[in-house]
Scaffold this motif. Structure first.
Motif, PDB file in Angstrom:
ATOM      1  N   ASN A 129     -83.080  -0.914   8.227  1.00  0.00           N
ATOM      2  CA  ASN A 129     -83.064  -1.670   9.483  1.00  0.00           C
ATOM      3  C   ASN A 129     -84.389  -1.564  10.221  1.00  0.00           C
ATOM      4  OD1 ASN A 129     -80.431  -2.568   9.123  1.00  0.00           O
ATOM      5  ND2 ASN A 129     -79.545  -0.847  10.259  1.00  0.00           N
ATOM      6  N   ASN A 130     -85.120  -0.474   9.965  1.00  0.00           N
ATOM      7  CA  ASN A 130     -86.428  -0.292  10.595  1.00  0.00           C
ATOM      8  C   ASN A 130     -87.559  -0.919   9.787  1.00  0.00           C
ATOM      9  OD1 ASN A 130     -85.365   1.092  12.791  1.00  0.00           O
ATOM     10  ND2 ASN A 130     -85.669   3.099  11.841  1.00  0.00           N
ATOM     11  N   GLY A 131     -87.219  -1.596   8.683  1.00  0.00           N
ATOM     12  CA  GLY A 131     -88.247  -2.327   7.946  1.00  0.00           C
ATOM     13  C   GLY A 131     -88.585  -1.806   6.566  1.00  0.00           C
ATOM     14  N   MET A 132     -87.918  -0.767   6.074  1.00  0.00           N
ATOM     15  CA  MET A 132     -88.210  -0.277   4.731  1.00  0.00           C
ATOM     16  C   MET A 132     -87.840  -1.359   3.713  1.00  0.00           C
ATOM     17  SD  MET A 132     -86.836   3.074   2.635  1.00  0.00           S
ATOM     18  CE  MET A 132     -85.162   2.481   2.444  1.00  0.00           C
ATOM     19  N   MET A 133     -88.753  -1.641   2.811  1.00  0.00           N
ATOM     20  CA  MET A 133     -88.522  -2.640   1.767  1.00  0.00           C
ATOM     21  C   MET A 133     -88.302  -1.922   0.447  1.00  0.00           C
ATOM     22  SD  MET A 133     -88.787  -5.453   3.461  1.00  0.00           S
ATOM     23  CE  MET A 133     -88.945  -6.722   2.240  1.00  0.00           C
ATOM     24  N   ALA A 134     -87.149  -2.160  -0.174  1.00  0.00           N
ATOM     25  CA  ALA A 134     -86.843  -1.550  -1.463  1.00  0.00           C
ATOM     26  C   ALA A 134     -85.756  -2.357  -2.145  1.00  0.00           C
ATOM     27  CB  ALA A 134     -86.391  -0.111  -1.278  1.00  0.00           C
ATOM     28  N   SER A 135     -85.746  -2.299  -3.456  1.00  0.00           N
ATOM     29  CA  SER A 135     -84.703  -2.999  -4.217  1.00  0.00           C
ATOM     30  C   SER A 135     -83.377  -2.255  -4.052  1.00  0.00           C
ATOM     31  CB  SER A 135     -85.090  -3.039  -5.695  1.00  0.00           C
ATOM     32  OG  SER A 135     -85.003  -1.733  -6.256  1.00  0.00           O
ATOM     33  N   PRO A 136     -82.270  -2.948  -4.263  1.00  0.00           N
ATOM     34  CA  PRO A 136     -80.970  -2.276  -4.201  1.00  0.00           C
ATOM     35  C   PRO A 136     -80.871  -1.107  -5.188  1.00  0.00           C
ATOM     36  CG  PRO A 136     -80.663  -4.658  -4.208  1.00  0.00           C
ATOM     37  CD  PRO A 136     -82.115  -4.396  -4.471  1.00  0.00           C
ATOM     38  N   GLU A 137     -81.501  -1.242  -6.365  1.00  0.00           N
ATOM     39  CA  GLU A 137     -81.486  -0.157  -7.353  1.00  0.00           C
ATOM     40  C   GLU A 137     -82.229   1.068  -6.824  1.00  0.00           C
ATOM     41  OE1 GLU A 137     -82.638  -3.333  -8.167  1.00  0.00           O
ATOM     42  OE2 GLU A 137     -80.768  -3.990  -9.106  1.00  0.00           O
ATOM     43  N   ASP A 138     -83.400   0.838  -6.184  1.00  0.00           N
ATOM     44  CA  ASP A 138     -84.156   1.955  -5.614  1.00  0.00           C
ATOM     45  C   ASP A 138     -83.380   2.621  -4.476  1.00  0.00           C
ATOM     46  OD1 ASP A 138     -86.223   1.678  -7.411  1.00  0.00           O
ATOM     47  OD2 ASP A 138     -87.661   0.829  -5.973  1.00  0.00           O
ATOM     48  N   ILE A 139     -82.704   1.827  -3.673  1.00  0.00           N
ATOM     49  CA  ILE A 139     -81.911   2.380  -2.561  1.00  0.00           C
ATOM     50  C   ILE A 139     -80.816   3.293  -3.128  1.00  0.00           C
ATOM     51  CG2 ILE A 139     -80.306   1.832  -0.686  1.00  0.00           C
ATOM     52  CD1 ILE A 139     -83.226   1.167  -0.028  1.00  0.00           C
ATOM     53  N   ASP A 140     -80.098   2.812  -4.134  1.00  0.00           N
ATOM     54  CA  ASP A 140     -79.038   3.622  -4.749  1.00  0.00           C
ATOM     55  C   ASP A 140     -79.609   4.896  -5.375  1.00  0.00           C
ATOM     56  OD1 ASP A 140     -77.099   1.783  -4.022  1.00  0.00           O
ATOM     57  OD2 ASP A 140     -77.033   0.798  -5.994  1.00  0.00           O
ATOM     58  N   THR A 141     -80.749   4.759  -6.038  1.00  0.00           N
ATOM     59  CA  THR A 141     -81.398   5.912  -6.670  1.00  0.00           C
ATOM     60  C   THR A 141     -81.770   6.963  -5.631  1.00  0.00           C
ATOM     61  OG1 THR A 141     -82.249   4.568  -8.482  1.00  0.00           O
ATOM     62  CG2 THR A 141     -83.399   6.634  -8.044  1.00  0.00           C
ATOM     63  N   VAL A 142     -82.359   6.514  -4.517  1.00  0.00           N
ATOM     64  CA  VAL A 142     -82.801   7.442  -3.463  1.00  0.00           C
ATOM     65  C   VAL A 142     -81.604   8.149  -2.833  1.00  0.00           C
ATOM     66  CG1 VAL A 142     -83.830   7.539  -1.142  1.00  0.00           C
ATOM     67  CG2 VAL A 142     -84.986   6.312  -2.972  1.00  0.00           C
ATOM     68  N   ILE A 143     -80.556   7.414  -2.533  1.00  0.00           N
ATOM     69  CA  ILE A 143     -79.372   8.012  -1.889  1.00  0.00           C
ATOM     70  C   ILE A 143     -78.746   9.057  -2.810  1.00  0.00           C
ATOM     71  CG2 ILE A 143     -77.026   7.537  -1.092  1.00  0.00           C
ATOM     72  CD1 ILE A 143     -78.163   4.778  -0.122  1.00  0.00           C
ATOM     73  N   THR A 144     -78.606   8.723  -4.090  1.00  0.00           N
ATOM     74  CA  THR A 144     -78.031   9.665  -5.051  1.00  0.00           C
ATOM     75  C   THR A 144     -78.923  10.897  -5.191  1.00  0.00           C
ATOM     76  OG1 THR A 144     -76.947   7.873  -6.239  1.00  0.00           O
ATOM     77  CG2 THR A 144     -77.236   9.944  -7.434  1.00  0.00           C
ATOM     78  N   TYR A 145     -80.223  10.668  -5.318  1.00  0.00           N
ATOM     79  CA  TYR A 145     -81.163  11.785  -5.452  1.00  0.00           C
ATOM     80  C   TYR A 145     -81.111  12.701  -4.236  1.00  0.00           C
ATOM     81  CZ  TYR A 145     -85.413  14.462  -5.095  1.00  0.00           C
ATOM     82  OH  TYR A 145     -86.297  15.501  -4.907  1.00  0.00           O
ATOM     83  N   LEU A 146     -81.231  12.119  -3.043  1.00  0.00           N
ATOM     84  CA  LEU A 146     -81.253  12.944  -1.829  1.00  0.00           C
ATOM     85  C   LEU A 146     -79.946  13.726  -1.648  1.00  0.00           C
ATOM     86  CD1 LEU A 146     -83.071  10.493   0.626  1.00  0.00           C
ATOM     87  CD2 LEU A 146     -84.022  12.566  -0.466  1.00  0.00           C
TER      88      LEU A 146
END
Length: 117
Positions: free
Chosen positions: A93-110
């Protein structure tokens, strides 16, 4: 006065009973089990400030998050996967640009690499 068998009990018998009552308790045997040793509890490795732990998705998280934040901010506290999902959504919402796959990867990793502590 009439003597009864109870009154005529010999003194040595009385002395034996008193001696048994005063006998010290036996010492602990040499075969007694030793006290249990403390048990080591495994814990998660310590998180170094600013260093993302190794794991699948680390490079994606480093790329996406460090474009706006110091990694010290990420490693300062841990969160559940649901909490990381909310945090990443706020970043989108603050402007981060990422693919849905990258978003899922980051959430799972974190969620796995930086859980609550």
């Amino acid at each position: 006065m009439i003597d009864t068998p109870e009154a005529a009990a010999p003194e040595p018998e009385k002395a034996k009973v008193e001696a048994k009552a005063e006998a010290p308790a036996p010492a602990a045997s040499a075969t007694a089990a030793p006290a249990a040793a403390p048990v080591a509890v495994a814990s998660a490795p310590a998180i170094q400030p600013g260093v993302l732990p190794a794991g699948p998705g680390r490079n994606v998280a480093q790329r996406l998050c460090s474009s706006c934040h110091s990694l010290v901010l990420l490693t300062a506290t841990g969160h559940t996967e649901d909490e990381w999902d909310s945090i990443v959504a706020r970043m989108e919402n603050n402007g981060m640009m990422a693919s849905p796959e990258d978003i899922d990867t980051v959430i799972t990793y974190l969620g796995k690499a930086l859980p609550p502590r």
